[in-house]
Scaffold this motif. Structure first.
Motif, PDB file in Angstrom:
ATOM      1  N   ILE A 225      -1.546   4.340  -3.169  1.00 29.34           N
ATOM      2  CA  ILE A 225      -2.583   3.645  -2.408  1.00 29.34           C
ATOM      3  C   ILE A 225      -2.667   4.159  -0.969  1.00 29.34           C
ATOM      4  O   ILE A 225      -3.751   4.241  -0.396  1.00 29.34           O
ATOM      5  CB  ILE A 225      -2.377   2.099  -2.433  1.00 29.34           C
ATOM      6  CG1 ILE A 225      -3.604   1.364  -1.890  1.00 29.34           C
ATOM      7  CG2 ILE A 225      -1.130   1.687  -1.653  1.00 29.34           C
ATOM      8  CD1 ILE A 225      -4.834   1.456  -2.717  1.00 29.34           C
ATOM      9  N   THR A 226      -1.536   4.524  -0.380  1.00 28.89           N
ATOM     10  CA  THR A 226      -1.564   5.009   1.004  1.00 28.89           C
ATOM     11  C   THR A 226      -2.492   6.214   1.132  1.00 28.89           C
ATOM     12  O   THR A 226      -3.266   6.322   2.084  1.00 28.89           O
ATOM     13  CB  THR A 226      -0.141   5.357   1.481  1.00 28.89           C
ATOM     14  OG1 THR A 226       0.696   4.240   1.206  1.00 28.89           O
ATOM     15  CG2 THR A 226      -0.106   5.651   2.955  1.00 28.89           C
TER      16      THR A 226
ATOM     17  N   SER B 143       4.471   4.100  10.130  1.00 26.49           N
ATOM     18  CA  SER B 143       5.463   3.979   9.062  1.00 26.49           C
ATOM     19  C   SER B 143       4.927   3.027   8.007  1.00 26.49           C
ATOM     20  O   SER B 143       4.220   2.071   8.321  1.00 26.49           O
ATOM     21  CB  SER B 143       6.768   3.439   9.647  1.00 26.49           C
ATOM     22  OG  SER B 143       7.718   3.238   8.620  1.00 26.49           O
ATOM     23  N   VAL B 144       5.277   3.282   6.749  1.00 28.94           N
ATOM     24  CA  VAL B 144       4.795   2.429   5.655  1.00 28.94           C
ATOM     25  C   VAL B 144       5.666   2.589   4.416  1.00 28.94           C
ATOM     26  O   VAL B 144       6.292   3.613   4.226  1.00 28.94           O
ATOM     27  CB  VAL B 144       3.342   2.781   5.263  1.00 28.94           C
ATOM     28  CG1 VAL B 144       3.215   4.212   4.797  1.00 28.94           C
ATOM     29  CG2 VAL B 144       2.808   1.831   4.188  1.00 28.94           C
TER      30      VAL B 144
ATOM     31  N   GLU C 146       8.258   0.643   3.045  1.00 29.29           N
ATOM     32  CA  GLU C 146       9.521  -0.079   2.916  1.00 29.29           C
ATOM     33  C   GLU C 146       9.944  -0.458   4.334  1.00 29.29           C
ATOM     34  O   GLU C 146       9.409   0.092   5.301  1.00 29.29           O
ATOM     35  CB  GLU C 146      10.574   0.821   2.264  1.00 29.29           C
ATOM     36  CG  GLU C 146      10.616   2.127   2.990  1.00 29.29           C
ATOM     37  CD  GLU C 146      11.523   3.190   2.399  1.00 29.29           C
ATOM     38  OE1 GLU C 146      12.638   2.860   1.983  1.00 29.29           O
ATOM     39  OE2 GLU C 146      11.113   4.353   2.427  1.00 29.29           O
ATOM     40  N   PRO C 147      10.890  -1.366   4.458  1.00 24.85           N
ATOM     41  CA  PRO C 147      11.325  -1.717   5.807  1.00 24.85           C
ATOM     42  C   PRO C 147      11.952  -0.493   6.489  1.00 24.85           C
ATOM     43  O   PRO C 147      12.666   0.268   5.851  1.00 24.85           O
ATOM     44  CB  PRO C 147      12.390  -2.788   5.563  1.00 24.85           C
ATOM     45  CG  PRO C 147      12.123  -3.306   4.176  1.00 24.85           C
ATOM     46  CD  PRO C 147      11.569  -2.150   3.422  1.00 24.85           C
TER      47      PRO C 147
ATOM     48  N   GLU D 241      -2.272  -3.859  -3.757  1.00 28.33           N
ATOM     49  CA  GLU D 241      -3.171  -4.999  -3.974  1.00 28.33           C
ATOM     50  C   GLU D 241      -4.010  -5.325  -2.750  1.00 28.33           C
ATOM     51  O   GLU D 241      -5.093  -5.882  -2.880  1.00 28.33           O
ATOM     52  CB  GLU D 241      -2.352  -6.255  -4.315  1.00 28.33           C
ATOM     53  CG  GLU D 241      -1.643  -6.231  -5.653  1.00 28.33           C
ATOM     54  CD  GLU D 241      -0.284  -5.536  -5.621  1.00 28.33           C
ATOM     55  OE1 GLU D 241      -0.001  -4.808  -4.639  1.00 28.33           O
ATOM     56  OE2 GLU D 241       0.488  -5.714  -6.569  1.00 28.33           O
TER      57      GLU D 241
ATOM     58  N   VAL E  42       7.332  -5.624  11.537  1.00 24.29           N
ATOM     59  CA  VAL E  42       5.940  -5.193  11.335  1.00 24.29           C
ATOM     60  C   VAL E  42       5.000  -5.990  12.247  1.00 24.29           C
ATOM     61  O   VAL E  42       3.783  -5.881  12.143  1.00 24.29           O
ATOM     62  CB  VAL E  42       5.511  -5.289   9.854  1.00 24.29           C
ATOM     63  CG1 VAL E  42       6.322  -4.295   9.021  1.00 24.29           C
ATOM     64  CG2 VAL E  42       5.696  -6.697   9.295  1.00 24.29           C
TER      65      VAL E  42
ATOM     66  N   VAL F  43       9.958  -8.022   7.479  1.00 26.98           N
ATOM     67  CA  VAL F  43       9.940  -7.960   6.015  1.00 26.98           C
ATOM     68  C   VAL F  43      11.333  -7.566   5.526  1.00 26.98           C
ATOM     69  O   VAL F  43      11.961  -6.654   6.068  1.00 26.98           O
ATOM     70  CB  VAL F  43       8.893  -6.939   5.518  1.00 26.98           C
ATOM     71  CG1 VAL F  43       8.971  -6.776   4.004  1.00 26.98           C
ATOM     72  CG2 VAL F  43       7.502  -7.390   5.938  1.00 26.98           C
TER      73      VAL F  43
ATOM     74  N   ARG G 251      11.476  -6.803  -1.700  1.00 26.89           N
ATOM     75  CA  ARG G 251      10.892  -7.451  -2.866  1.00 26.89           C
ATOM     76  C   ARG G 251      11.830  -8.536  -3.380  1.00 26.89           C
ATOM     77  O   ARG G 251      13.049  -8.383  -3.343  1.00 26.89           O
ATOM     78  CB  ARG G 251      10.651  -6.429  -3.980  1.00 26.89           C
ATOM     79  CG  ARG G 251       9.711  -5.314  -3.624  1.00 26.89           C
ATOM     80  CD  ARG G 251       8.274  -5.714  -3.460  1.00 26.89           C
ATOM     81  NE  ARG G 251       7.740  -6.487  -4.563  1.00 26.89           N
ATOM     82  CZ  ARG G 251       6.436  -6.743  -4.710  1.00 26.89           C
ATOM     83  NH1 ARG G 251       5.537  -6.272  -3.841  1.00 26.89           N
ATOM     84  NH2 ARG G 251       6.009  -7.467  -5.708  1.00 26.89           N
TER      85      ARG G 251
ATOM     86  N   LYS H 154      11.506  -0.587  -4.833  1.00 28.52           N
ATOM     87  CA  LYS H 154      10.987   0.464  -3.982  1.00 28.52           C
ATOM     88  C   LYS H 154      12.084   1.494  -3.815  1.00 28.52           C
ATOM     89  O   LYS H 154      13.156   1.205  -3.290  1.00 28.52           O
ATOM     90  CB  LYS H 154      10.613  -0.100  -2.611  1.00 28.52           C
ATOM     91  CG  LYS H 154       9.458  -1.079  -2.626  1.00 28.52           C
ATOM     92  CD  LYS H 154       8.125  -0.452  -2.909  1.00 28.52           C
ATOM     93  CE  LYS H 154       7.433   0.158  -1.765  1.00 28.52           C
ATOM     94  NZ  LYS H 154       6.071   0.543  -1.872  1.00 28.52           N
TER      95      LYS H 154
ATOM     96  N   ARG I 189       6.848   2.823  -5.551  1.00 31.08           N
ATOM     97  CA  ARG I 189       6.933   1.547  -6.234  1.00 31.08           C
ATOM     98  C   ARG I 189       7.122   1.752  -7.738  1.00 31.08           C
ATOM     99  O   ARG I 189       6.363   2.464  -8.378  1.00 31.08           O
ATOM    100  CB  ARG I 189       5.630   0.784  -5.962  1.00 31.08           C
ATOM    101  CG  ARG I 189       5.544  -0.544  -6.621  1.00 31.08           C
ATOM    102  CD  ARG I 189       4.433  -1.330  -5.963  1.00 31.08           C
ATOM    103  NE  ARG I 189       4.001  -2.421  -6.779  1.00 31.08           N
ATOM    104  CZ  ARG I 189       3.059  -3.294  -6.418  1.00 31.08           C
ATOM    105  NH1 ARG I 189       2.460  -3.178  -5.243  1.00 31.08           N
ATOM    106  NH2 ARG I 189       2.718  -4.270  -7.210  1.00 31.08           N
TER     107      ARG I 189
HETATM  108  C1  WTA Z   1       6.761  -2.686   0.715  1.00 30.23           C
HETATM  109  C2  WTA Z   1       2.490   0.536  -0.230  1.00 30.23           C
HETATM  110  C3  WTA Z   1       8.396  -3.242   4.778  1.00 30.23           C
HETATM  111  C4  WTA Z   1       6.646  -4.169   0.420  1.00 30.23           C
HETATM  112  C5  WTA Z   1       1.476   0.505   0.916  1.00 30.23           C
HETATM  113  C6  WTA Z   1       5.355  -4.258  -0.371  1.00 30.23           C
HETATM  114  C7  WTA Z   1       6.866  -2.559   3.211  1.00 30.23           C
HETATM  115  C8  WTA Z   1       5.387  -2.993  -1.166  1.00 30.23           C
HETATM  116  C9  WTA Z   1       6.049  -1.999   4.221  1.00 30.23           C
HETATM  117  C10 WTA Z   1       4.040  -2.520  -1.626  1.00 30.23           C
HETATM  118  C11 WTA Z   1       6.520  -2.085   5.578  1.00 30.23           C
HETATM  119  C12 WTA Z   1       5.085  -1.709   2.296  1.00 30.23           C
HETATM  120  N1  WTA Z   1       7.689  -2.721   5.792  1.00 30.23           N
HETATM  121  N2  WTA Z   1       8.021  -3.173   3.487  1.00 30.23           N
HETATM  122  N3  WTA Z   1       5.845  -1.565   6.592  1.00 30.23           N
HETATM  123  N4  WTA Z   1       4.954  -1.485   3.625  1.00 30.23           N
HETATM  124  N5  WTA Z   1       6.236  -2.344   2.034  1.00 30.23           N
HETATM  125  O1  WTA Z   1       1.981  -1.277  -3.484  1.00 30.23           O
HETATM  126  O2  WTA Z   1       7.746  -4.552  -0.372  1.00 30.23           O
HETATM  127  O3  WTA Z   1       3.284   0.872  -3.129  1.00 30.23           O
HETATM  128  O4  WTA Z   1       5.284  -5.392  -1.211  1.00 30.23           O
HETATM  129  O5  WTA Z   1       2.027  -0.249  -1.278  1.00 30.23           O
HETATM  130  O6  WTA Z   1       5.980  -2.043  -0.279  1.00 30.23           O
HETATM  131  O7  WTA Z   1       4.125  -1.258  -2.230  1.00 30.23           O
HETATM  132  P1  WTA Z   1       2.845  -0.441  -2.619  1.00 30.23           P
END
Ligand code: WTA
Length: 638
Positions: free
Chosen positions: A315-316, A390-391, A393-394, A422, A441, A518, A521, A527, A532
């Motif tokens: 999605i990113t 950054s994106v 995970e924590p 989502e 965040v 955050v 999960r 993750k 994911r």
């Molecule tokens: C985690 C990725 C901490 C979180 C865009 C979320 C993060 C899941 C962060 C979604 C962040 C995403 N800090 N945790 N900045 N960004 N997450 O669908 O657990 O691949 O529910 O989307 O990633 O993962 P997805």
């Protein structure tokens, strides 16, 4: 369960980074608090104003429609096409000659496409798709490496009103076959392979095997990237370059007029149970949300060079390599390969070479590069950087500080953006003017209210861990799960039905300053390196191996990846575990799902801890592996 390392109370107020005067003076959003207040008090008006920045064939009748909640709709009655906004409208201005994409292959080959050139490529390929019988509403599966044709394929589909379902190029046979089957795709677009760490990947070979398992594909179009010999079946397989040289590949193609709520794409994402679900995103709301979040959070200016170093297969990449940035008329950077190939300075070299202003990546990538030391980045001129992101995970405060100090030279604020497949785009994120606390965040995006609550929906006191929920709908939200709207309701909306809140599946804390931290999960979504996956997928891949009868997957903390996968398997009667079988099982998972799902360790077990109803208690396995208290075992079967 959240990881242990995150359980420790994070640094809460001790360390705050303030933006420079220069950053504040140049920011689109200078006063977050007042704009936030306005957006909450006038949510629909705010989102109508943002939508006004796009070109609509016909304006919407209603900004927001909750009549079929939780299947919310946005901009109903509006006519739009996201590609008209991402490409066509730029052709009317000087941006026609602006560079849209600078792409660099791992071997060092470079391609640049202006908006004009991108339009021609997209239109030519759109005409080919049409000639193959693709019509509005079809779902085209795309399985490609990170090459410009991936973006071209996505945009060509959207232009003619077909939906794309991009499957990450790192996935393997079963993962691809499942997604093709679920979407009932007739057309697959792939490549012979791509380059990764000096080696050519075998995408076409995997695609061929997947097509054997999912017979819906009638036409497969293959881009020649590596030149490796591949099997092409006559009548089914076509080379992209051969099709593009036919007269039918005309560089003029009308952009289809779509309803705001028409399907733009499906993106499969792992859930708690069963196979990945196809999340549905639409033309109107998604276009408004991705472009607005991108512009405000990363302070996008026309002269910027924007690099989101994710893979478009997630999605990113959809939101912040392709759609958001192109709608904003940005120059985007794409890079095909690994960050440390041939040397760990590859990214820093890219930043210097192209004068990149904003870098958006994952904590895993930062930790991975940090490991090689400061000398590598210090050898390069990184002074063009203005903002970092950054994106996924924590981000641990150590990695945050390194990123800030070594890469950003202490002057680039880090936008740690929290969101999900989502949500379509950023939900909780700093803005350039936000005082930053490493690892947080920070605050919700405009129009968004979040809370950390217990199971009954009571807000947790400041600093205490609870479940992260989103209190009201937003334009970029997934509309449903493809073919399974019941599951959509159940997974995201049933837990807080009374309140009408969206359940994120994450746990978090909110500190006294209203900053969100955050934790991770709280379901069986995992993750790994920011990617994911679901424990269910890994377990079902293991069980599909003939020697295995049962399997359980858990994650344990890992220094670089954040989390690593560990599995426990019960073998068939009479089979005994040995190192060869461990290797065979790892290989099997790699073949079925892909390299990202390969377990770190495989443990053979006689029994797995289960509840009386037969559910595997992964929490117990994890506690044992970490040498921790196993918690409440009252539901454990004897
Ligand atoms: C985690 C990725 C901490 C979180 C865009 C979320 C993060 C899941 C962060 C979604 C962040 C995403 N800090 N945790 N900045 N960004 N997450 O669908 O657990 O691949 O529910 O989307 O990633 O993962 P997805």
């Amino acid at each position: 369960m959240a990881d242990d390392k995150n359980k420790k109370s994070p640094v809460m107020d001790s360390e705050i980074f303030y933006p420079s005067k220069e950053i504040i003076e140049n920011a689109h959003i200078k006063d977050y608090e007042s704009m936030y207040k306005y957006s909450i008090e006038n949510r629909e008006k705010f989102w109508a104003e943002q939508a006004d920045n796009l070109e609509w064939f016909k304006k919407w009748d209603k900004v927001f429609d909750a009549s079929e909640a939780p299947f919310y709709k946005w901009y109903t009655g509006g006519k739009i096409n996201i590609v008209h906004n991402a490409i066509d409208r730029h052709l009317k201005s000087w941006r026609r000659n602006k560079i849209a994409i600078i792409w660099e292959g791992e071997p060092g080959d470079v391609r640049t496409l202006s908006y004009h050139a991108l339009d021609r490529e997209v239109s030519r390929f759109a005409n080919i798709l049409k000639s193959m019988g693709v019509v509005k509403g079809n779902i085209v599966t795309v399985y490609m490496p990170q090459i410009p044709e991936l973006a071209i394929a996505m945009l060509a589909c959207a232009k003619i009103g077909a939906a794309h379902s991009v499957v990450y190029g790192g996935f393997s046979i079963e993962a691809l076959a499942e997604r093709i089957k679920d979407a009932n795709s007739r057309i697959l677009i792939t490549a012979d392979g791509g380059f990764r760490r000096g080696k050519a990947t075998d995408l076409k070979g995997i695609a061929n095997d997947a097509m054997k398992r999912s017979p819906t594909i009638e036409v497969c179009i293959t881009v020649k990237r590596t030149g490796k010999e591949v099997y092409m079946e006559s009548g089914r397989d076509f080379w992209f370059h051969e099709l593009m040289s036919l007269p039918i590949a005309n560089p003029k193609c009308d952009t289809e007029v779509m309803d705001a709520e028409d399907l733009l794409f499906l993106l499969y994402s792992s859930g708690t149970t069963g196979q990945p679900k196809g999340l549905v995103h639409t033309h109107g709301g998604y276009a408004v949300f991705t472009s607005t979040t991108h512009k405000f959070v990363f302070d996008i200016k026309d002269e910027d060079r924007w690099w989101c170093a994710a893979d478009p297969g997630w999605i990113t990449g959809h939101s912040y390599i392709v759609y958001g940035p192109l709608i904003n008329g940005s120059t985007i950077i794409m890079y095909e390969g690994a960050p440390n190939h041939p040397y760990p300075n590859r990214w820093w070299q890219m930043i210097e070479k192209y004068g990149i202003n904003i870098l958006y990546t994952s904590p895993t990538a930062i930790r991975g590069l940090m490991r090689f030391g400061e000398a590598w980045p210090n050898r390069h001129d990184l002074s063009s950087l203005r903002l970092l992101g950054s994106v996924g995970e924590p981000i641990n405060p150590e990695a945050w500080r390194w990123y800030h100090r070594v890469i950003g030279k202490g002057k680039c604020p880090i936008m740690d953006t929290w969101w999900q497949t989502e949500t379509g785009g950023f939900m909780i994120t700093p803005f350039p003017v936000t005082p930053l606390k490493p690892g947080s965040v920070t605050k919700p995006f405009f129009g968004n209210e979040v809370a950390v609550v217990d199971d009954d929906g009571n807000e947790m006191p400041a600093g205490e861990e609870g479940k992260l929920v989103i209190k009201s709908p937003w334009p970029g939200m997934a509309r449903t799960i493809y073919g399974d709207s019941e599951r959509f309701r159940e997974v995201y909306w049933d837990d807080y039905k009374k309140q009408g809140w969206y359940k994120t599946g994450d746990s978090a804390r909110i500190d006294e300053d209203g900053y969100v931290w955050v934790i991770g999960r709280i379901d069986d979504v995992i993750k790994v390196s920011g990617y994911r996956l679901g424990t269910a997928e890994i377990e079902s891949a293991l069980v599909s191996h003939e020697q295995v009868t049962e399997a359980a997957a858990i994650t344990l903390p890992h220094e670089i990846k954040g989390n690593a996968i560990h599995v426990y398997v019960i073998l068939r009667d009479g089979v005994t575990g040995n190192p060869d079988l461990v290797e065979a099982l790892k290989k099997h998972v790699r073949n079925e799902i892909g390299p990202i799902a390969v377990p770190e360790t495989v443990t053979f077990a006689d029994k797995l801890p289960k509840t009386r109803s037969g559910k595997i208690m992964r929490r117990v396995l994890k506690a044992r592996a970490l040498g921790q208290d196993e918690g409440d075992l009252s539901t454990l079967e004897e």
